[in-house]
Scaffold this motif. Structure first.
Motif, PDB file in Angstrom:
ATOM      1  N   CYS A 363       0.749  -1.179  -0.101  1.00 21.45           N
ATOM      2  CA  CYS A 363      -0.147   0.021   0.059  1.00 21.45           C
ATOM      3  C   CYS A 363       0.815   1.219  -0.070  1.00 21.45           C
ATOM      4  N   CYS A 368      -0.651   2.644   6.547  1.00 22.11           N
ATOM      5  CA  CYS A 368      -1.260   1.286   6.305  1.00 22.11           C
ATOM      6  C   CYS A 368      -0.474  -0.062   6.705  1.00 22.11           C
ATOM      7  N   CYS A 372      -2.455  -3.593   4.873  1.00 24.04           N
ATOM      8  CA  CYS A 372      -3.230  -3.506   3.326  1.00 24.04           C
ATOM      9  C   CYS A 372      -2.400  -4.291   2.196  1.00 24.04           C
ATOM     10  N   ARG A 373      -1.457  -5.035   2.781  1.00 28.66           N
ATOM     11  CA  ARG A 373      -0.664  -5.639   1.643  1.00 28.66           C
ATOM     12  C   ARG A 373      -1.440  -6.974   1.141  1.00 28.66           C
ATOM     13  N   ARG A 381      -7.412  -0.962  -5.192  1.00 29.83           N
ATOM     14  CA  ARG A 381      -6.212   0.017  -5.285  1.00 29.83           C
ATOM     15  C   ARG A 381      -6.599   1.140  -6.117  1.00 29.83           C
ATOM     16  N   LYS A 387      -2.722   3.748  -3.432  1.00 30.18           N
ATOM     17  CA  LYS A 387      -3.368   3.405  -2.192  1.00 30.18           C
ATOM     18  C   LYS A 387      -4.570   2.619  -2.218  1.00 30.18           C
ATOM     19  N   CYS A 388      -4.920   1.944  -1.011  1.00 27.03           N
ATOM     20  CA  CYS A 388      -5.891   1.249  -0.964  1.00 27.03           C
ATOM     21  C   CYS A 388      -7.050   2.148  -0.894  1.00 27.03           C
TER      22      CYS A 388
END
Length: 720
Positions: A363, A368, A372-373, A381, A387-388
């Motif tokens: 991310c 994050c 958020c990986r 994304r 970005k998420c």
């Protein structure tokens, strides 16, 4: 005497032949008819003769062969017939001759190349820069045509010539060997087919075949046989093999190339959907157990990858400690350069969210971290910043191609004037590549060097080639379209006439803004006119056309290839100085009587968003090249006579919202790849001969609203 561009009519009086001191005669762009005076030019002093753009008929007079002082002759855009007078080819001072856009016939004289000072010879079916209507020359191109070193432009297009192109004497320039190393594979293969001297130079240059990188234009054409043939040119010394989206390459073809080239260090096969994980693993093991040169493998997009496959691949390749974050908006999986920037030995890994083997992204939002990986299926994304996107931290925005943007990126990007949606940065970049005619130059080259290379090639080909590509003005193209219409009961095209200067005022024609430096036809709508006739190939010269609607007419016959591919595939030397414009976005030819197969060139209109060929009499199969239309949102081929299986390449139409193929004779199974169409809302495959089961993942995108698979031969259980 200069009387051009008037409205003069009638025949050219024979008395003009008696003007013994006449050196310059220009009667072009009038309405003159009849034949060319039989004794014109017999005074021996005439140097310039222009009778072009009239309505002259009959044979060319033999007296023109007596014009010993004649330097330039223009007779294009008439209705002259017969053969070329023998005397015309013996004029000692002739530098320029235009006989295009007539009805001349016969064979080309064998001494056509024996001019002492000829610079331009245009016997093509069209005016050099104006028209593309056909002449009727037949037979072979004379060998002597290749022996004139001062012949700078030759056009024999749109005739009925046959046989081989004469070989041009002498080897290519020595600088060609410096250029070849920077050319992409597609252009190398195109040049390889040009002439023997080029073919020998390319075949014998081993270093250019050490890297085989198949992108874009080759991805849907390359099969096992062609790949093996290309790889054989490396003589077993192939170093890098990159096959991007090459959906026709199978395990057998890949394995044969690997066995014959054991020193491959990079093996990139992303989205080669005909390959299996087991086939790729066999190839990797063969390379690592042989010379052990393999350092990197890219396999994202291959179906049915699992954890066991990943473990075998990782254990076969050298370990890398360089694990830089991978951000979605910076990862270019559509080019060799983008893939090569990723230093991981294997591009896929186990997603920490869903435990599937996929591309996993970090991310770009610093707050994050690893939370958020994950893969794109788990973490949406932003195409702009990587970005998420979740309800908790961002409002969702949509692009033209239905990709996701965070609100900040959505607001910052320029919007479409029609739908107020922006291009996402990824596809805007791809569009710029298409518009600039990019075909995958070496990543070592900047724009200036690419331009320099193209200029060099142009200079080579100007000496070694016959140029068969001519431009046609948009006004003349529209007139050509009207000429193919045999019946116009509602007089929809009554305003389309040669006496009206501004074609932008013609019915159904919309041009670009008057404030633009060059106005072009951008929209043509002559639907619901009950027109009878055919579609003229001249439609292909409206190269800025964005919208074309011929629906609800009675047009028949096959589609000319140029009607859909507004600029043809890579040819030389045209791509060296003409930008490639796949501008067509809306195409509606429905409710007509068109016949024949679907033209493969439709796949070259890559910016197409709406395609409706329904309610015609098209036959044959849906070709796999249709997978190139990655911006297509609506596809309608219903109520035709299409047969054969559905190509799995339909799964590449990632922007598709609606697909209607009902009422054909399609057979075979419904490809599982259709389940990958994440934006699909309407799917109608009814009233065909489809068999097998319903794809088990169909509808998992959560957007499908209408599904009709009725009146087929489907079996099995309904998928959960």
């Amino acid at each position: 005497m200069s009387l051009e561009e008037n409205q003069l009519s009638g025949e050219i009086p024979e008395c003009l032949s008696q003007l013994n001191n006449l050196t310059y005669l220009d009667l072009s762009s009038n309405n003159l008819s009849g034949s060319v005076p039989q004794n014109l030019g017999t005074n021996g002093k005439l140097e310039y003769l222009d009778l072009s753009r009239n309505r002259l008929t009959g044979n060319l007079p033999e007296s023109l062969g007596s014009c010993q002082s004649l330097i330039k002759i223009h007779l294009e855009n008439n209705r002259l017939n017969g053969s070329i007078p023998k005397g015309l080819l013996g004029l000692p001072k002739l530098e320029c001759i235009h006989l295009s856009n007539n009805q001349l016939s016969g064979t080309l004289p064998p001494n056509i190349g024996n001019f002492s000072s000829l610079e331009k010879l245009s016997l093509h079916g069209n005016s050099l820069l104006i028209d593309l209507s056909s002449n009727n020359f037949s037979g072979k191109i004379p060998y002597h045509i290749s022996l004139r070193p001062n012949l700078s432009a030759l056009n024999l297009s749109r005739n009925q010539l046959s046989g081989d192109i004469p070989e041009f004497p002498g080897p290519p320039h020595q600088a060609l060997s410096l250029v070849l190393a920077y050319l992409p594979l597609y252009e190398l293969l195109s040049m390889n087919q040009a002439c023997k001297s080029f073919r020998d130079a390319i075949t014998n240059d081993l270093p250019i075949w050490l890297d085989i990188i198949a992108e874009r234009r080759l991805s849907l054409r390359l099969n096992d046989e062609s790949l093996i043939k290309i790889a054989s040119k490396a003589n077993g010394r192939l170093q890098n093999l990159a096959l991007l989206n090459c959906v026709r390459i199978t395990d057998a073809g890949l394995m044969r190339v690997v066995n014959e080239n054991p020193h491959i260090s990079k093996l990139y096969v992303p989205r080669c959907t005909s390959l299996t994980p087991e086939g790729v693993i066999r190839a990797v093991i063969a390379l690592t157990e042989g010379s052990n040169c393999l350092t990197s493998v890219k396999i994202s997009g291959i179906y049915n990858l699992n954890q066991q496959h990943l473990q075998v691949l990782e254990s076969s390749l050298p370990k890398s400690q360089d694990r830089k974050p991978r951000f979605y908006h910076k990862y270019d999986y559509s080019s060799f350069r983008g893939l090569d920037e990723d230093t991981r030995p294997v591009d896929v890994e186990m997603c920490p969210k869903c435990q599937e083997v996929r591309l996993v992204f970090d991310c770009a939002r610093k707050s994050c971290g690893d939370r958020c990986r994950g893969c794109l299926h788990c973490i949406p994304r932003c195409e702009g910043c990587g970005k998420c996107i979740t309800d908790a931290n961002d409002e969702l925005g949509k692009t033209i191609c239905m990709d996701c943007l965070c609100l900040d990126c959505w607001l910052s990007l320029p919007k479409c004037n029609h739908c107020n949606r922006p291009f996402c940065p990824r596809h805007a970049d791809e569009e710029s590549k298409l518009m600039s005619g990019s075909s995958g130059f070496s990543p070592k080259m900047n724009n200036a060097m690419q331009f320099f290379i193209r200029i060099l090639i142009f200079l080579f080909l100007q000496h070694h080639f016959i140029n068969g590509r001519i431009s046609l003005s948009e006004r003349e193209a529209l007139v050509g379209i009207k000429s193919a219409i045999t019946h116009d009961p509602n007089n929809c095209l009554s305003s389309w006439n040669s006496t009206t200067d501004d074609h932008c005022t013609w019915a159904g024609v919309i041009c670009s803004s008057e404030s633009a430096p060059n106005r072009h036809v951008i929209s043509l709508d002559i639907s619901s006119c009950f027109l009878t006739g055919t579609l003229s190939p001249d439609i292909g010269f409206l190269t800025n056309l964005q919208n074309l609607s011929l629906a609800d007419n009675l047009l028949s016959g096959p589609l000319p290839s140029s009607s859909l591919c507004l600029l043809s595939n890579l040819r030389y030397p045209a791509p060296l100085f003409e930008p490639v414009q796949w501008a067509l976005q809306y195409l509606d030819l429905s409710h007509n009587k068109f016949t024949g197969p679907l033209p493969v060139d439709v796949a070259e209109t890559m910016q197409l968003r709406y395609l409706n060929l329904g309610f015609n009499n098209f036959s044959g199969e849906i070709l796999p090249e249709i997978g190139k239309l990655q911006f297509l949102e609506e596809l309608n081929l219903e109520s035709n006579a299409l047969s054969g299986p559905l190509p799995s390449e339909l799964g590449y139409l990632w922007s598709l919202k609606s697909m209607s193929l009902e009422g054909n004779q399609l057979s075979g199974e419904i490809p599982e790849s259709i389940s990958q169409l994440n934006n699909l809302t309407d799917l109608d495959l009814s009233n065909n001969n489809l068999s097998g089961s319903v794809p088990r993942n169909l509808g998992t995108n959560g957007k499908l609203e209408y599904l009709d698979l009725s009146r087929n031969k489907l079996t099995g259980n309904l998928p959960e």
